[in-house]
Design a protein around this motif. Structure first.
Motif, PDB file in Angstrom:
ATOM      1  N   ALA A   1      -3.527  10.355  -6.950  1.00 23.76           N
ATOM      2  CA  ALA A   1      -2.235  11.011  -6.740  1.00 23.76           C
ATOM      3  C   ALA A   1      -2.059  11.294  -5.258  1.00 23.76           C
ATOM      4  O   ALA A   1      -3.032  11.354  -4.505  1.00 23.76           O
ATOM      5  CB  ALA A   1      -2.142  12.310  -7.546  1.00 23.76           C
ATOM      6  N   VAL A   2      -0.826  11.512  -4.875  1.00 21.94           N
ATOM      7  CA  VAL A   2      -0.530  11.838  -3.483  1.00 21.94           C
ATOM      8  C   VAL A   2       0.656  12.799  -3.459  1.00 21.94           C
ATOM      9  O   VAL A   2       1.613  12.649  -4.218  1.00 21.94           O
ATOM     10  CB  VAL A   2      -0.233  10.560  -2.671  1.00 21.94           C
TER      11      VAL A   2
ATOM     12  N   SER B   1       0.830  -1.189   0.000  1.00 18.96           N
ATOM     13  CA  SER B   1       0.000   0.000   0.000  1.00 18.96           C
ATOM     14  C   SER B   1       0.874   1.253   0.000  1.00 18.96           C
ATOM     15  O   SER B   1       2.063   1.201   0.328  1.00 18.96           O
ATOM     16  CB  SER B   1      -0.896  -0.022   1.248  1.00 18.96           C
ATOM     17  N   ILE B   2       0.266   2.370  -0.335  1.00 23.21           N
ATOM     18  CA  ILE B   2       1.013   3.632  -0.266  1.00 23.21           C
ATOM     19  C   ILE B   2       1.325   4.002   1.179  1.00 23.21           C
ATOM     20  O   ILE B   2       2.147   4.880   1.428  1.00 23.21           O
ATOM     21  CB  ILE B   2       0.251   4.793  -0.946  1.00 23.21           C
TER      22      ILE B   2
ATOM     23  N   ALA C   1       9.866  17.900  -0.784  1.00 21.28           N
ATOM     24  CA  ALA C   1       8.469  17.619  -1.117  1.00 21.28           C
ATOM     25  C   ALA C   1       8.317  17.290  -2.596  1.00 21.28           C
ATOM     26  O   ALA C   1       9.153  17.655  -3.435  1.00 21.28           O
ATOM     27  CB  ALA C   1       7.593  18.816  -0.757  1.00 21.28           C
ATOM     28  N   GLY C   2       7.228  16.620  -2.914  1.00 22.68           N
ATOM     29  CA  GLY C   2       6.935  16.286  -4.306  1.00 22.68           C
ATOM     30  C   GLY C   2       5.535  15.729  -4.441  1.00 22.68           C
ATOM     31  O   GLY C   2       4.729  15.759  -3.501  1.00 22.68           O
ATOM     32  N   ARG C   3       5.266  15.189  -5.612  1.00 27.67           N
ATOM     33  CA  ARG C   3       3.941  14.638  -5.899  1.00 27.67           C
ATOM     34  C   ARG C   3       4.097  13.491  -6.876  1.00 27.67           C
ATOM     35  O   ARG C   3       4.868  13.585  -7.847  1.00 27.67           O
ATOM     36  CB  ARG C   3       3.037  15.714  -6.499  1.00 27.67           C
ATOM     37  N   ILE C   4       3.363  12.417  -6.633  1.00 22.83           N
ATOM     38  CA  ILE C   4       3.370  11.271  -7.535  1.00 22.83           C
ATOM     39  C   ILE C   4       1.923  10.897  -7.825  1.00 22.83           C
ATOM     40  O   ILE C   4       1.103  10.757  -6.912  1.00 22.83           O
ATOM     41  CB  ILE C   4       4.122  10.069  -6.924  1.00 22.83           C
TER      42      ILE C   4
ATOM     43  N   ALA D   1       1.281   1.123  -6.216  1.00 24.36           N
ATOM     44  CA  ALA D   1       0.519   1.132  -4.957  1.00 24.36           C
ATOM     45  C   ALA D   1      -0.673   2.076  -5.059  1.00 24.36           C
ATOM     46  O   ALA D   1      -1.759   1.783  -4.524  1.00 24.36           O
ATOM     47  CB  ALA D   1       1.432   1.537  -3.802  1.00 24.36           C
ATOM     48  N   LEU D   2      -0.506   3.207  -5.728  1.00 21.16           N
ATOM     49  CA  LEU D   2      -1.628   4.121  -5.922  1.00 21.16           C
ATOM     50  C   LEU D   2      -2.752   3.427  -6.676  1.00 21.16           C
ATOM     51  O   LEU D   2      -3.927   3.542  -6.315  1.00 21.16           O
ATOM     52  CB  LEU D   2      -1.166   5.361  -6.696  1.00 21.16           C
TER      53      LEU D   2
END
Length: 466
Positions: free
Chosen positions: A89-90, A10-11, A40-43, A81-82
């Motif tokens: 997105a997270v 899982s995420i 920081a970032g975003r996937i 996992a997403l």
């Protein structure tokens, strides 16, 4: 069997993120060594924004997957996992101590928050399913509108039969069914077109050359009857952050009404570049019923005239758009910044709907001149440009407000956030702490009892740097 032994985590599992975290630690060791230092970032399933430098390919060669293999494989682990967790997105922010202890802060999306840039949220939709004012505008009635003199269904049908011998046409029952589905009667020219060709891919039996000849004959990539649709405003989606900056412009001398959409715009084809062609049953005061218009995929509002009729389109006859004198009036959307208008007073007039205050090199600005404007609905202000944030409380008609974090803090602390808002946004600089921004966003969402951004902290240990 392998999938059963090694299921995708899982995420929320530290192991999911470990490859990404090791890459970030290697590249940002100095920043992370400072107490409280974060990266920081975003996937997301559709892409990612992770602060990792990429090697330039050798001179003369394009970039290839192998050039970012480590990053790609690490990110793909998270994206898998997403997909498994059903999350689009997270965003994340990570703290890594020199000894390896790690705090990974995850920000999972809220259905009330639009996608933003990087780890920061986009617009906050405070009223569920709300749309900006231009998306509610309907066409003005034009009782004297009539088809163009050039409209000739018989000539149109004859021309197409000559160009497309043997083509399978739609039956009257199929045309009637399309009218029932759309809730609008098709104009005679459009019916004549579909009597000649129903534009179904199976009729060409996979022959791309036949499809090309068909598009050439009808002068567009024609949709089948089942794909016709009415281009009402809701079909022209645009995020609040951009849509709130648009304004409808319907002029008394207009050929096409400058709307987002209309119940009289029947989309029947594409120009091959993503722009939609429609017959217009709600023309402007100087237009014709059934004229052909184009809806650009690069614009949110308005449409352009292509031909006075479908007959003109197919016969390659230019439109006879009437000339008109330019009607000068103050713009509904105004920009005050270092290179545009130099004062708010210069933007003010009764028809002002949108004011955007950008980068400013003078003293902070007062919003007092805006008080009482009957149509003002959008205000955006770059951080630090306002003399008194609480003057916003006097702007009682706002539906969209975009401010910097400090300005929002003032309004929240004073309990002065305008209750007229349907959406809001936090204007951030690229280095703004995404956790603080998410907390601020959640305070605003809570005022409207909207779903919050979900914050989760995952602890782990990467061990000391080898």
């Amino acid at each position: 069997m392998d999938d059963q032994r090694n299921p995708t985590p899982s995420i929320h599992d530290f192991a999911t993120w470990e490859p990404v975290l090791r890459l970030l630690r290697a590249e940002h060791a100095e920043r992370l060594s400072v107490p409280g230092g974060r990266v920081a970032g975003r996937i997301g399933q559709g892409g990612w924004s992770v602060p990792l430098k990429r090697r330039l390919p050798p001179l003369g060669r394009a970039a290839q997957l192998e050039d970012i293999r480590d990053e790609h494989d690490a990110v793909e682990r998270v994206r898998s996992a997403l997909a498994k967790d059903g999350v689009d997105a997270v965003s994340f922010a990570v703290e890594i101590e020199p000894a390896g202890r790690t705090l990974l802060h995850l920000l999972e999306p809220s259905p009330a928050v639009e996608s933003g840039i990087g780890p920061h949220p986009g617009a906050l939709v405070l009223v569920e399913d709300s749309l900006p004012e231009p998306w509610h505008r309907l066409p003005d009635p034009v009782p004297r509108a009539a088809p163009a003199p050039s409209a000739d269904p018989a000539v149109l049908e004859q021309t197409l039969r000559e160009r497309l011998p043997g083509t399978v046409g739609a039956t009257e029952a199929e045309i009637a069914a399309a009218e029932v589905r759309l809730g609008v009667a098709l104009p005679d020219e459009l019916k004549a077109l579909y009597r000649v060709t129903r534009a179904n891919w199976e009729d060409w039996r996979g022959d791309y050359e036949a499809a090309r000849r068909h598009s050439e004959a009808v002068r567009c990539e024609l949709f089948g009857l089942d794909d016709l649709y009415v281009a009402e405003a809701a079909t022209r989606y645009c995020p609040w952050q951009f849509a709130a900056m648009d304004a409808v412009d319907i002029r008394p001398d207009a050929v096409v009404q400058g709307l987002v959409g209309s119940p009289g715009w029947i989309v029947f084809g594409d120009n091959g570049g993503g722009d939609r062609l429609a017959v217009d049953l709600t023309p402007g005061p100087r237009g014709h019923t059934g004229q052909v218009i184009i809806l650009s995929h690069e614009e949110n509002v308005g449409a352009g005239l292509v031909a006075d009729s479908l007959t003109d389109l197919v016969l390659d006859r230019p439109s006879a758009e009437p000339s008109s004198e330019e009607v000068r009036r103050p713009p509904a959307v105004a920009w005050v910044n270092a290179s545009s208008l130099r004062s708010i007073e210069a933007a003010v007039h009764p028809g002002l709907e949108v004011l955007a205050i950008g980068v400013w090199d003078g003293p902070p600005l007062s919003l007092a001149p805006l008080t009482g404007l009957p149509r003002l609905r959008t205000l955006t202000a770059y951080p630090g440009t306002l003399a008194d944030v609480l003057e916003i409380a006097e702007l009682t008609g706002l539906e969209y407000l975009e401010l910097g974090p400090q300005e929002w803090r003032v309004l929240l602390d004073a309990k002065a956030v305008p209750r007229s808002l349907s959406a809001a946004a936090i204007k951030v600089r690229h280095d703004e702490d995404p956790l603080a921004v998410a907390d601020l966003a959640n305070e605003l969402l809570a005022l409207w009892d909207r779903p919050l951004i979900i914050r989760t902290v995952i602890e782990g240990d990467l061990g000391p740097v080898a």
